[in-house]
Scaffold this active site. Structure first.
Site, PDB file in Angstrom:
ATOM      1  N   GLU A 268      -7.411   1.929 -12.998  1.00 45.08           N
ATOM      2  CA  GLU A 268      -6.926   3.084 -12.512  1.00 45.08           C
ATOM      3  C   GLU A 268      -5.732   3.482 -13.085  1.00 45.08           C
ATOM      4  OE1 GLU A 268      -8.165   2.594  -7.668  1.00 45.08           O
ATOM      5  OE2 GLU A 268      -5.898   1.716  -8.204  1.00 45.08           O
TER       6      GLU A 268
ATOM      7  N   HIS B 179     -27.117  21.024  -0.035  1.00 45.13           N
ATOM      8  CA  HIS B 179     -27.372  21.888  -1.227  1.00 45.13           C
ATOM      9  C   HIS B 179     -26.543  23.028  -1.507  1.00 45.13           C
ATOM     10  CE1 HIS B 179     -29.350  22.513  -5.056  1.00 45.13           C
ATOM     11  NE2 HIS B 179     -29.389  23.733  -4.612  1.00 45.13           N
TER      12      HIS B 179
ATOM     13  N   CYS C  71      -1.878   1.927  -3.000  1.00 46.00           N
ATOM     14  CA  CYS C  71      -2.388   2.676  -2.816  1.00 46.00           C
ATOM     15  C   CYS C  71      -2.116   4.362  -2.644  1.00 46.00           C
ATOM     16  CB  CYS C  71      -3.588   2.612  -1.372  1.00 46.00           C
ATOM     17  SG  CYS C  71      -3.209   1.198  -0.609  1.00 46.00           S
TER      18      CYS C  71
ATOM     19  N   GLU D 132     -26.307  14.834  -2.233  1.00 45.60           N
ATOM     20  CA  GLU D 132     -27.441  15.069  -1.937  1.00 45.60           C
ATOM     21  C   GLU D 132     -28.531  14.216  -2.632  1.00 45.60           C
ATOM     22  OE1 GLU D 132     -29.478  18.956  -2.474  1.00 45.60           O
ATOM     23  OE2 GLU D 132     -27.922  19.249  -4.008  1.00 45.60           O
TER      24      GLU D 132
ATOM     25  N   LYS E 130      -0.285   5.428  -5.908  1.00 48.82           N
ATOM     26  CA  LYS E 130      -1.337   5.387  -7.129  1.00 48.82           C
ATOM     27  C   LYS E 130      -2.378   6.527  -6.870  1.00 48.82           C
ATOM     28  CE  LYS E 130      -4.962   4.284  -5.832  1.00 48.82           C
ATOM     29  NZ  LYS E 130      -5.681   2.701  -5.717  1.00 48.82           N
TER      30      LYS E 130
ATOM     31  N   CYS F  31       0.751  -1.192   0.081  1.00 49.70           N
ATOM     32  CA  CYS F  31       0.047  -0.080   0.112  1.00 49.70           C
ATOM     33  C   CYS F  31       0.900   1.242   0.007  1.00 49.70           C
ATOM     34  CB  CYS F  31      -0.918  -0.057   1.081  1.00 49.70           C
ATOM     35  SG  CYS F  31      -1.921   1.369   1.112  1.00 49.70           S
TER      36      CYS F  31
ATOM     37  N   TYR G   4      -9.181  -3.335 -10.789  1.00 47.20           N
ATOM     38  CA  TYR G   4      -8.925  -2.232 -10.076  1.00 47.20           C
ATOM     39  C   TYR G   4      -7.937  -1.315 -10.782  1.00 47.20           C
ATOM     40  CZ  TYR G   4     -11.736  -2.919  -5.521  1.00 47.20           C
ATOM     41  OH  TYR G   4     -12.656  -3.097  -4.614  1.00 47.20           O
TER      42      TYR G   4
HETATM   43  P1  NDP Z   1      -8.334  -7.702  -9.858  1.00 48.43           P
HETATM   44  O1  NDP Z   1      -8.437  -9.146  -9.371  1.00 48.43           O
HETATM   45  O2  NDP Z   1      -8.994  -6.654  -9.309  1.00 48.43           O
HETATM   46  O3  NDP Z   1      -8.600  -8.013 -11.331  1.00 48.43           O
HETATM   47  C1  NDP Z   1      -7.617  -8.938 -12.277  1.00 48.43           C
HETATM   48  C2  NDP Z   1      -8.037  -8.552 -13.758  1.00 48.43           C
HETATM   49  O4  NDP Z   1      -7.435  -9.294 -14.388  1.00 48.43           O
HETATM   50  C3  NDP Z   1      -9.457  -9.129 -14.014  1.00 48.43           C
HETATM   51  O5  NDP Z   1     -10.078  -8.195 -15.018  1.00 48.43           O
HETATM   52  C4  NDP Z   1      -9.175 -10.545 -14.510  1.00 48.43           C
HETATM   53  O6  NDP Z   1     -10.151 -10.839 -15.404  1.00 48.43           O
HETATM   54  C5  NDP Z   1      -7.963 -10.250 -15.262  1.00 48.43           C
HETATM   55  N1  NDP Z   1      -7.038 -11.424 -15.362  1.00 48.43           N
HETATM   56  C6  NDP Z   1      -6.850 -12.239 -14.652  1.00 48.43           C
HETATM   57  N2  NDP Z   1      -6.231 -13.328 -15.021  1.00 48.43           N
HETATM   58  C7  NDP Z   1      -5.810 -13.151 -16.397  1.00 48.43           C
HETATM   59  C8  NDP Z   1      -5.485 -13.737 -17.490  1.00 48.43           C
HETATM   60  N3  NDP Z   1      -4.821 -14.852 -17.298  1.00 48.43           N
HETATM   61  N4  NDP Z   1      -5.557 -13.176 -18.746  1.00 48.43           N
HETATM   62  C9  NDP Z   1      -5.950 -11.990 -19.038  1.00 48.43           C
HETATM   63  N5  NDP Z   1      -6.715 -11.217 -17.877  1.00 48.43           N
HETATM   64  C10 NDP Z   1      -6.639 -11.773 -16.418  1.00 48.43           C
HETATM   65  O7  NDP Z   1      -6.913  -7.306  -9.717  1.00 48.43           O
HETATM   66  P2  NDP Z   1      -5.888  -6.250  -9.760  1.00 48.43           P
HETATM   67  O8  NDP Z   1      -4.625  -6.726 -10.096  1.00 48.43           O
HETATM   68  O9  NDP Z   1      -6.500  -4.997 -10.561  1.00 48.43           O
HETATM   69  O10 NDP Z   1      -5.891  -5.658  -8.228  1.00 48.43           O
HETATM   70  C11 NDP Z   1      -5.593  -6.627  -7.099  1.00 48.43           C
HETATM   71  C12 NDP Z   1      -6.247  -6.325  -5.776  1.00 48.43           C
HETATM   72  O11 NDP Z   1      -5.765  -5.287  -5.321  1.00 48.43           O
HETATM   73  C13 NDP Z   1      -7.800  -6.205  -6.220  1.00 48.43           C
HETATM   74  O12 NDP Z   1      -8.559  -7.077  -6.249  1.00 48.43           O
HETATM   75  C14 NDP Z   1      -8.268  -5.062  -5.140  1.00 48.43           C
HETATM   76  O13 NDP Z   1      -8.911  -5.727  -4.054  1.00 48.43           O
HETATM   77  C15 NDP Z   1      -6.829  -4.435  -4.759  1.00 48.43           C
HETATM   78  N6  NDP Z   1      -6.828  -3.302  -5.200  1.00 48.43           N
HETATM   79  C16 NDP Z   1      -7.559  -2.176  -4.646  1.00 48.43           C
HETATM   80  C17 NDP Z   1      -7.739  -0.940  -5.194  1.00 48.43           C
HETATM   81  C18 NDP Z   1      -8.726   0.038  -4.328  1.00 48.43           C
HETATM   82  O14 NDP Z   1      -8.922  -0.212  -3.325  1.00 48.43           O
HETATM   83  N7  NDP Z   1      -8.712   1.194  -5.034  1.00 48.43           N
HETATM   84  C19 NDP Z   1      -6.584  -0.505  -6.005  1.00 48.43           C
HETATM   85  C20 NDP Z   1      -5.865  -1.511  -6.639  1.00 48.43           C
HETATM   86  C21 NDP Z   1      -5.895  -2.734  -6.130  1.00 48.43           C
HETATM   87  P3  NDP Z   1     -11.577 -11.458 -14.938  1.00 48.43           P
HETATM   88  O15 NDP Z   1     -12.417 -10.637 -14.128  1.00 48.43           O
HETATM   89  O16 NDP Z   1     -12.152 -12.024 -16.423  1.00 48.43           O
HETATM   90  O17 NDP Z   1     -11.224 -12.690 -14.168  1.00 48.43           O
END
Ligand code: NDP
Length: 459
Positions: free
Chosen positions: A181, A436, A48, A441, A51, A43, A177
């Site tokens: 982002e 407001h 976080c 709101e 980012k 983080c 996510y």
């Molecule tokens: P996520 O799990 O959110 O997303 C992973 C993405 O990668 C999905 O779209 C998934 O597709 C895709 N994917 C997975 N495997 C493959 C593959 N083999 N080929 C192609 N696409 C693939 O992971 P992130 O890496 O974005 O983030 C990790 C975690 O970190 C998040 O789950 C979140 O909890 C946390 N995070 C939180 C943030 C916040 O609170 N603002 C900011 C950043 C991260 P599919 O959906 O089809 O499986």
């Protein structure tokens, strides 16, 4: 004292490990913490915090444009990526120092090295043999990149935080996510961004209206969204840059490929076998409701358990665990209504159930949905819209889901999350007077449910 070197030894000083160690030490336990990289974990160092700083940086591009509608003349603009990186690095170093004081202040001892299990009470910590009564695994996760031809050419979010320059063209692969982002960050800072996602639309697990709505807004901002697209291979071009070949036969030419395809538990080389700690799907450490592994004196919290990968969840878990071990208070962690924000552009704030999840769990629903133009854009002229949605259980009138897309969505949702955790009904929302003029709101003034809710995509 337990007869061991430490009462409690924490492996990993990320968000969860830091909270657990300092609370345990404050309760009087003799605590050790091993961190082989930087204090604060993902983080603070590659997640976080940097980012969010990048998100602010990217947003200025629109802020400068918007200012003109309010009478400002804004001169030529140029963004110096190296300055952003240097300033960000300085801030992160400051935070690393704060984390050191947070841990050491209550008396926990920090070891700047890797810890590996030798048995369930013994660790090798940078070559030193250390014993502990209770051990906490809080090593977090790391980016996952699937196998494909040319995998060695791509970076992950870890590398994105230290790029020497911002390339002109960037491909972001993934639809979670991190991918949305970074697509927004790179786009705002002037790169030409193509986001490639294997499904349609992205952000699986979020409310369907939110997913569709954000996709529409990102396209308006210039991100080239390619859904139902999968990478076959990445080829380095002799003249510089890369070709990203898609499985459907298309190709995208780019200067950088960033993969954001999920994160996996960081358990490699931890010696879990030596301690007999069981892992489950994807190598995640399996825990019970009290964060205890299959080994009685070993616990795990946060991303390494691969449940909800969110910093504040890991922090709450670390706190509750330290309390339960050294000063039982009965404190628990509620996983049902965990709010979160996606710092996409525009931002998403969400708490509770999506419409689809709520329908499956609670049956009949009242859905309130409102699309609006943020007031600021009446003068800025920007074609950006916001979305608000309440998911209400028809029988009890309890609000079980709140979803916002638009400026300040995260800040807004944090406040509303308190009401939702407390069990607020739609009547409670109606009885609350709006502020407001604000966007929020809208959430307390939505009067009529949608007669027969149809997802936005189908309208
Ligand atoms: P996520 O799990 O959110 O997303 C992973 C993405 O990668 C999905 O779209 C998934 O597709 C895709 N994917 C997975 N495997 C493959 C593959 N083999 N080929 C192609 N696409 C693939 O992971 P992130 O890496 O974005 O983030 C990790 C975690 O970190 C998040 O789950 C979140 O909890 C946390 N995070 C939180 C943030 C916040 O609170 N603002 C900011 C950043 C991260 P599919 O959906 O089809 O499986």
């Amino acid at each position: 004292m337990s007869g061991y070197d430490f009462d409690f030894f924490v492996i990993g000083a990320g968000s969860g490990g830091t909270r657990a160690s300092r609370i345990a030490a404050a309760h009087g336990a003799k605590v050790g913490v091993a961190e082989e990289r930087h204090l604060g974990g993902t983080c603070v160092n590659v997640g976080c915090v940097p980012k969010k700083l990048f998100t602010y940086a990217a947003h200025f591009a629109e802020d400068f444009e918007d200012a003109e509608g309010f009478g400002w003349t804004v001169g030529p603009r140029r963004h110096a990526w190296p300055a952003l990186i240097a300033n960000k690095n300085r801030e992160i170093s400051r935070l690393n120092g704060i984390y050191e004081r947070l841990i050491a202040g209550p008396g926990a001892e920090i070891f700047d090295s890797r810890a590996t299990f030798l048995d369930n009470h013994t660790l090798d910590v940078g070559g030193r043999r250390i014993t502990a009564d209770k051990i906490l695994i809080a090593v977090g996760g790391r980016p996952f990149v699937p196998d494909f031809d040319g995998r060695e050419h791509v970076i992950t979010s870890d590398g994105a935080f230290f790029l020497p320059d911002l390339p002109e063209r960037i491909v972001v692969v993934g639809g979670g996510y991190i991918a949305v982002e970074f697509a927004g960050i790179f786009n705002g800072l002037g790169a030409q961004v193509t986001q490639i996602y294997r499904g349609n639309p992205f952000l699986r697990g979020f409310d369907d209206d939110v997913r569709e709505f954000l996709a529409g807004e990102m396209v308006k901002k210039g991100v080239d969204l390619r859904f139902d697209a999968d990478v076959r291979r990445v080829v380095r071009r002799s003249g510089g840059g890369f070709s990203v070949d898609l499985k459907d036969g298309g190709t995208v030419e780019t200067d950088l490929v960033m993969y954001a395809t999920g994160r996996v538990p960081n358990t490699g080389g931890l010696g879990l076998d030596a301690a007999g700690v069981a892992t489950g799907r994807g190598g995640a450490v399996t825990v019970d409701a009290g964060w205890r592994t299959n080994i009685d004196n070993i616990y795990a919290i946060g991303d390494v358990t691969d449940r909800i990968q969110l910093t504040p969840v890991a922090i709450q878990e670390g706190h509750a665990l330290a309390d339960s071990l050294f000063n039982p208070s009965g404190k628990t962690v509620g996983y049902e209504f965990v709010p979160s924000a996606v710092f996409s552009q525009p931002e998403i704030g969400t708490v509770g159930y999506t419409e689809a999840e709520a329908r499956a769990k609670f049956g009949a629903l009242d859905i309130y949905r409102s699309e609006f133009r943020p007031m600021k854009h009446t003068l800025s002229g920007r074609d950006e819209r916001g979305l608000m949605k309440l998911v209400v259980v028809r029988e009890t009138q309890r609000v079980v889901g709140l979803h916002v897309v638009g400026p300040g969505a995260g800040e807004m949702t944090q406040g509303f999350a308190v009401a939702i955790v407390m069990g607020a009904t739609k009547r409670d929302f109606d009885a609350t007077i709006g502020i407001h003029p604000t966007a929020a709101e809208e959430l307390v003034t939505m009067r009529e449910p949608i007669p027969d809710p149809v997802p936005l995509a189908a309208e």
